[in-house]
Design an enzyme around this catalytic site. Structure first.
Site, PDB file in Angstrom:
ATOM      1  N   ILE A   1       0.837  -1.211   0.000  1.00  0.00           N
ATOM      2  CA  ILE A   1       0.000   0.000   0.000  1.00  0.00           C
ATOM      3  C   ILE A   1       0.867   1.255   0.000  1.00  0.00           C
ATOM      4  CG2 ILE A   1      -1.824   1.255   1.209  1.00  0.00           C
ATOM      5  CD1 ILE A   1      -2.681  -1.466   2.442  1.00  0.00           C
TER       6      ILE A   1
ATOM      7  N   THR B   1      -6.259  -0.836  10.222  1.00  0.00           N
ATOM      8  CA  THR B   1      -7.054  -1.886   9.580  1.00  0.00           C
ATOM      9  C   THR B   1      -8.405  -2.063  10.274  1.00  0.00           C
ATOM     10  OG1 THR B   1      -7.124  -4.277   9.224  1.00  0.00           O
ATOM     11  CG2 THR B   1      -5.805  -3.530  11.066  1.00  0.00           C
ATOM     12  N   ASP B   2      -9.365  -2.598   9.529  1.00  0.00           N
ATOM     13  CA  ASP B   2     -10.672  -2.914  10.126  1.00  0.00           C
ATOM     14  C   ASP B   2     -10.584  -4.115  11.068  1.00  0.00           C
ATOM     15  OD1 ASP B   2     -10.342  -4.924   8.233  1.00  0.00           O
ATOM     16  OD2 ASP B   2     -12.259  -4.576   7.221  1.00  0.00           O
ATOM     17  N   GLU B   3      -9.475  -4.872  11.004  1.00  0.00           N
ATOM     18  CA  GLU B   3      -9.382  -6.075  11.846  1.00  0.00           C
ATOM     19  C   GLU B   3      -9.333  -5.751  13.334  1.00  0.00           C
ATOM     20  OE1 GLU B   3      -6.715  -9.137  10.617  1.00  0.00           O
ATOM     21  OE2 GLU B   3      -7.041  -8.732   8.506  1.00  0.00           O
TER      22      GLU B   3
ATOM     23  N   TYR C   1      -1.699 -10.148  15.039  1.00  0.00           N
ATOM     24  CA  TYR C   1      -1.568  -8.996  14.130  1.00  0.00           C
ATOM     25  C   TYR C   1      -2.564  -7.892  14.508  1.00  0.00           C
ATOM     26  CZ  TYR C   1      -2.675  -6.101  10.065  1.00  0.00           C
ATOM     27  OH  TYR C   1      -2.960  -5.032   9.251  1.00  0.00           O
TER      28      TYR C   1
ATOM     29  N   LYS D   1      -1.999  -4.026  15.918  1.00  0.00           N
ATOM     30  CA  LYS D   1      -2.496  -2.813  15.241  1.00  0.00           C
ATOM     31  C   LYS D   1      -3.437  -2.039  16.185  1.00  0.00           C
ATOM     32  CE  LYS D   1      -1.914  -1.571  11.570  1.00  0.00           C
ATOM     33  NZ  LYS D   1      -0.857  -0.730  10.935  1.00  0.00           N
TER      34      LYS D   1
ATOM     35  N   ASN E   1      -7.239  -4.876   1.189  1.00  0.00           N
ATOM     36  CA  ASN E   1      -6.781  -4.315  -0.089  1.00  0.00           C
ATOM     37  C   ASN E   1      -6.339  -5.429  -1.038  1.00  0.00           C
ATOM     38  OD1 ASN E   1      -5.288  -1.060   0.311  1.00  0.00           O
ATOM     39  ND2 ASN E   1      -6.885  -1.961   1.582  1.00  0.00           N
TER      40      ASN E   1
ATOM     41  N   LYS F   1      -0.663 -13.268   0.552  1.00  0.00           N
ATOM     42  CA  LYS F   1      -2.058 -12.867   0.794  1.00  0.00           C
ATOM     43  C   LYS F   1      -2.984 -13.576  -0.209  1.00  0.00           C
ATOM     44  CE  LYS F   1      -0.572  -9.937   3.928  1.00  0.00           C
ATOM     45  NZ  LYS F   1       0.219  -8.804   3.586  1.00  0.00           N
TER      46      LYS F   1
ATOM     47  N   ASN G   1     -14.678 -15.944   0.694  1.00  0.00           N
ATOM     48  CA  ASN G   1     -13.398 -16.314   0.091  1.00  0.00           C
ATOM     49  C   ASN G   1     -13.601 -17.230  -1.111  1.00  0.00           C
ATOM     50  OD1 ASN G   1     -12.051 -14.820   2.018  1.00  0.00           O
ATOM     51  ND2 ASN G   1     -11.747 -16.567   3.391  1.00  0.00           N
TER      52      ASN G   1
HETATM   53  P1  NAD Z   1       3.278  -4.816   3.455  1.00  0.00           P
HETATM   54  O1  NAD Z   1       3.633  -5.951   4.349  1.00  0.00           O
HETATM   55  O2  NAD Z   1       3.111  -5.053   1.999  1.00  0.00           O
HETATM   56  O3  NAD Z   1       4.373  -3.645   3.593  1.00  0.00           O
HETATM   57  C1  NAD Z   1       4.866  -3.232   4.843  1.00  0.00           C
HETATM   58  C2  NAD Z   1       6.141  -2.429   4.602  1.00  0.00           C
HETATM   59  O4  NAD Z   1       6.612  -1.983   5.874  1.00  0.00           O
HETATM   60  C3  NAD Z   1       7.260  -3.230   3.955  1.00  0.00           C
HETATM   61  O5  NAD Z   1       7.844  -2.488   2.901  1.00  0.00           O
HETATM   62  C4  NAD Z   1       8.252  -3.440   5.091  1.00  0.00           C
HETATM   63  O6  NAD Z   1       9.612  -3.517   4.645  1.00  0.00           O
HETATM   64  C5  NAD Z   1       8.021  -2.216   5.950  1.00  0.00           C
HETATM   65  N1  NAD Z   1       8.366  -2.426   7.365  1.00  0.00           N
HETATM   66  C6  NAD Z   1       7.944  -3.421   8.184  1.00  0.00           C
HETATM   67  N2  NAD Z   1       8.488  -3.286   9.399  1.00  0.00           N
HETATM   68  C7  NAD Z   1       9.274  -2.178   9.355  1.00  0.00           C
HETATM   69  C8  NAD Z   1      10.090  -1.500  10.309  1.00  0.00           C
HETATM   70  N3  NAD Z   1      10.250  -1.977  11.546  1.00  0.00           N
HETATM   71  N4  NAD Z   1      10.739  -0.387   9.933  1.00  0.00           N
HETATM   72  C9  NAD Z   1      10.601   0.106   8.666  1.00  0.00           C
HETATM   73  N5  NAD Z   1       9.854  -0.505   7.720  1.00  0.00           N
HETATM   74  C10 NAD Z   1       9.199  -1.632   8.061  1.00  0.00           C
HETATM   75  O7  NAD Z   1       1.962  -4.179   4.094  1.00  0.00           O
HETATM   76  P2  NAD Z   1       0.723  -3.468   3.392  1.00  0.00           P
HETATM   77  O8  NAD Z   1      -0.273  -4.496   3.026  1.00  0.00           O
HETATM   78  O9  NAD Z   1       1.217  -2.519   2.370  1.00  0.00           O
HETATM   79  O10 NAD Z   1       0.131  -2.656   4.636  1.00  0.00           O
HETATM   80  C11 NAD Z   1       0.564  -1.330   4.916  1.00  0.00           C
HETATM   81  C12 NAD Z   1      -0.174  -0.812   6.123  1.00  0.00           C
HETATM   82  O11 NAD Z   1      -1.571  -0.797   5.873  1.00  0.00           O
HETATM   83  C13 NAD Z   1       0.031  -1.650   7.392  1.00  0.00           C
HETATM   84  O12 NAD Z   1       0.126  -0.775   8.498  1.00  0.00           O
HETATM   85  C14 NAD Z   1      -1.235  -2.487   7.474  1.00  0.00           C
HETATM   86  O13 NAD Z   1      -1.531  -2.815   8.805  1.00  0.00           O
HETATM   87  C15 NAD Z   1      -2.247  -1.534   6.891  1.00  0.00           C
HETATM   88  N6  NAD Z   1      -3.417  -2.177   6.238  1.00  0.00           N
HETATM   89  C16 NAD Z   1      -3.241  -3.164   5.312  1.00  0.00           C
HETATM   90  C17 NAD Z   1      -4.358  -3.703   4.674  1.00  0.00           C
HETATM   91  C18 NAD Z   1      -4.223  -4.779   3.612  1.00  0.00           C
HETATM   92  O14 NAD Z   1      -5.239  -5.325   3.172  1.00  0.00           O
HETATM   93  N7  NAD Z   1      -3.032  -5.113   3.149  1.00  0.00           N
HETATM   94  C19 NAD Z   1      -5.637  -3.244   4.991  1.00  0.00           C
HETATM   95  C20 NAD Z   1      -5.774  -2.223   5.953  1.00  0.00           C
HETATM   96  C21 NAD Z   1      -4.651  -1.693   6.556  1.00  0.00           C
HETATM   97  O1  TDX Z   2      -4.278 -19.360   1.273  1.00  0.00           O
HETATM   98  C1  TDX Z   2      -5.192 -18.716   1.835  1.00  0.00           C
HETATM   99  N1  TDX Z   2      -6.458 -19.233   1.855  1.00  0.00           N
HETATM  100  C2  TDX Z   2      -7.506 -18.619   2.464  1.00  0.00           C
HETATM  101  O2  TDX Z   2      -8.621 -19.139   2.478  1.00  0.00           O
HETATM  102  C3  TDX Z   2      -4.982 -17.415   2.445  1.00  0.00           C
HETATM  103  C4  TDX Z   2      -3.608 -16.800   2.428  1.00  0.00           C
HETATM  104  C5  TDX Z   2      -6.053 -16.798   3.037  1.00  0.00           C
HETATM  105  N2  TDX Z   2      -7.271 -17.377   3.068  1.00  0.00           N
HETATM  106  C6  TDX Z   2      -8.398 -16.654   3.692  1.00  0.00           C
HETATM  107  C7  TDX Z   2      -8.150 -16.087   5.058  1.00  0.00           C
HETATM  108  C8  TDX Z   2      -9.006 -14.838   5.061  1.00  0.00           C
HETATM  109  O3  TDX Z   2     -10.346 -15.141   5.415  1.00  0.00           O
HETATM  110  O4  TDX Z   2      -8.637 -15.532   2.837  1.00  0.00           O
HETATM  111  C9  TDX Z   2      -8.992 -14.383   3.606  1.00  0.00           C
HETATM  112  C10 TDX Z   2      -7.987 -13.274   3.332  1.00  0.00           C
HETATM  113  O5  TDX Z   2      -6.755 -13.667   3.918  1.00  0.00           O
HETATM  114  P1  TDX Z   2      -5.452 -12.702   3.876  1.00  0.00           P
HETATM  115  O6  TDX Z   2      -5.177 -12.368   2.447  1.00  0.00           O
HETATM  116  O7  TDX Z   2      -4.390 -13.366   4.677  1.00  0.00           O
HETATM  117  O8  TDX Z   2      -6.004 -11.371   4.556  1.00  0.00           O
HETATM  118  P2  TDX Z   2      -6.658 -11.081   6.010  1.00  0.00           P
HETATM  119  O9  TDX Z   2      -6.276 -12.112   6.997  1.00  0.00           O
HETATM  120  O10 TDX Z   2      -8.123 -10.846   5.790  1.00  0.00           O
HETATM  121  O11 TDX Z   2      -5.904  -9.694   6.378  1.00  0.00           O
HETATM  122  C11 TDX Z   2      -5.734  -8.679   5.353  1.00  0.00           C
HETATM  123  O12 TDX Z   2      -6.687  -7.670   5.474  1.00  0.00           O
HETATM  124  C12 TDX Z   2      -6.569  -6.739   6.527  1.00  0.00           C
HETATM  125  C13 TDX Z   2      -4.325  -8.073   5.395  1.00  0.00           C
HETATM  126  O13 TDX Z   2      -3.366  -9.114   5.315  1.00  0.00           O
HETATM  127  C14 TDX Z   2      -4.117  -7.233   6.617  1.00  0.00           C
HETATM  128  O14 TDX Z   2      -2.839  -6.614   6.594  1.00  0.00           O
HETATM  129  C15 TDX Z   2      -5.175  -6.179   6.658  1.00  0.00           C
HETATM  130  O15 TDX Z   2      -5.062  -5.412   7.823  1.00  0.00           O
END
Ligand code: NAD
Ligand code: TDX
Length: 356
Positions: free
Chosen positions: A17, A138-140, A163, A167, A193, A202, A262
């Site tokens: 993100i 996050t919404d989690e 996790y 958060k 996302n 993911k 899913n």
């Molecule tokens: P990601 O895992 O793809 O990226 C995280 C980044 O943070 C990486 O580039 C990593 O190198 C860096 N990082 C981790 N620990 C660090 C540290 N100690 N110092 C400096 N850099 C560090 O994560 P993402 O999916 O892009 O998520 C970004 C943010 O958005 C997170 O805070 C996550 O909780 C939040 N978020 C993610 C989702 C989702 O669906 N992915 C949804 C809602 C909120």
């Molecule tokens: O192999 C899989 N099979 C499966 O059924 C994986 C990796 C996941 N799942 C399920 C678990 C969840 O119900 O799919 C759903 C999505 O899983 P993830 O992609 O791991 O996401 P989730 O656990 O929902 O968390 C994500 O959304 C909120 C992000 O990883 C978080 O960073 C964010 O805060």
């Protein structure tokens, strides 16, 4: 959006993100971005595309837990705002090993808050008034929903995984630093996302890559858990809007009203691949039901009425258009995902630690 000559810190800007936010700032505005990222397994500079070499993009490989290094960055760049995205982000990894989540998500956020507070206390005039600490969450943190209802900004915090608990802790720290010290904070809580450059641990990228390689498509439990999906570029636009126009001390929920089980998500990916890269058998034949995630949250769903009403945000992508773009992107960018998976992760199952 943001006016000229501003400097914004973006932590985690080499991740999924954060890199989308950096790319938007560089291509659509005149701001200077200081990208602070430790480059864990989840971060890599290839996510930045053309923004990487732009003169307005300054990359700093720093751990957000390193208070001395972070203070030096505030001193060096004198930012107008910080958008804090750096975190350990994968629920399954938090089940296998929570320590990094406590460190980066809680101690890291605390370290940034203290550095930002010291810096902000030294500012005066408009620069002090306009400084913002935007925490991305996050919404989690709100836990799990039953069949009815939505997460609102005033929903109770009930995190269930290591996790989401980490958060939630960081959210509480941000709230306290505003309430107690007056630090001008903004907070956003977003739903799941998906899109380009998501690390293939993911669900959506894992399923696309496994399908392209003819491997089983693992569905945890019965596949009836529900997630609410948002295209990453829509999230990045929302974050920029909140930074620009959000009210200090407020939190905003972000989501695209795209609730899917899913199983529906996986079947839709299979149907898209049947069209885009037909194989001998329909891809859905690769679907495999596997042991459920411990403590698996049943349903997430965001009520995004506040950001829509108060800031005028609306997502541009539907789940159908966004998912098609995502599948096409992973088909074209095999060089990116083969490289990021080669070092650390080849699609193996994570997070099966038994409950005590
Ligand atoms: P990601 O895992 O793809 O990226 C995280 C980044 O943070 C990486 O580039 C990593 O190198 C860096 N990082 C981790 N620990 C660090 C540290 N100690 N110092 C400096 N850099 C560090 O994560 P993402 O999916 O892009 O998520 C970004 C943010 O958005 C997170 O805070 C996550 O909780 C939040 N978020 C993610 C989702 C989702 O669906 N992915 C949804 C809602 C909120
Ligand atoms: O192999 C899989 N099979 C499966 O059924 C994986 C990796 C996941 N799942 C399920 C678990 C969840 O119900 O799919 C759903 C999505 O899983 P993830 O992609 O791991 O996401 P989730 O656990 O929902 O968390 C994500 O959304 C909120 C992000 O990883 C978080 O960073 C964010 O805060």
């Amino acid at each position: 959006m943001m006016a000229n000559n501003k400097t914004i810190f973006i932590t985690g800007g080499a991740g999924f993100i954060g890199s989308a936010v950096v790319r938007q700032f560089i291509t659509e505005t005149d701001v200077r971005v200081v990208n602070i990222d430790k480059l864990t397994y989840a971060g890599n500079l290839a996510t930045l595309g053309d923004a990487l070499d732009d003169p307005r993009h300054c990359f700093e490989q720093v751990d957000i837990c390193d208070a001395t290094a972070i203070a030096a960055l505030f001193d060096k760049y004198q930012p107008n705002a910080i958008m804090h995205l750096a975190a350990e982000s994968h629920v399954d990894r938090s089940i296998d090993g929570p320590a990094d989540f406590i460190q980066s998500n809680i101690v890291g956020t605390y370290t940034l808050l203290e550095a930002a507070r010291a810096y902000w206390n030294g500012l005066s005039g408009a620069k002090r008034d306009n400084f913002r600490f935007h925490h991305i969450s996050t919404d989690e943190v709100f836990g799990s929903l039953g069949a009815e209802g939505f997460f609102r900004e005033d929903s109770t915090y009930q995190p269930n995984s290591p996790y989401s608990a980490s958060k939630a802790s960081s959210d509480h720290l941000v709230r306290a630093w505003h309430h107690t010290y007056g630090l001008p904070t903004l907070m956003t809580n977003c739903s799941n996302n998906y899109g380009p450059y998501q690390f293939p641990e993911k669900l959506i990228p894992l399923i696309i890559l496994n399908a392209l390689d003819g491997k089983p498509l693992p569905i945890y439990g019965k596949g009836d858990n529900i997630r609410d999906w948002l295209f990453v570029e829509d999230h990045a636009r929302a974050l920029r809007l909140v930074l620009e126009t959000g009210v200090v001390g407020e939190t905003y929920n972000i989501g695209g009203h795209n609730e899917k089980t899913n199983l529906e998500v996986v079947q839709t990916i299979c149907t898209l691949l049947d069209e885009l890269r037909p194989a001998a058998q329909p891809y859905a034949e690769l679907i495999t039901y596997v042991t459920d995630r411990p403590g698996h949250d049943q349903r997430y769903a965001i009520d995004a009425a506040k950001i829509e009403r108060e800031l005028g945000w609306k997502p541009q992508e539907s789940f159908e258009t966004g998912l098609r773009k995502t599948v096409e992107w992973y088909m074209e960018k095999a060089d990116w995902w083969r490289e990021v998976t080669a070092a650390d992760y080849q699609g193996e199952r994570l997070g099966l630690e038994k409950k005590a």
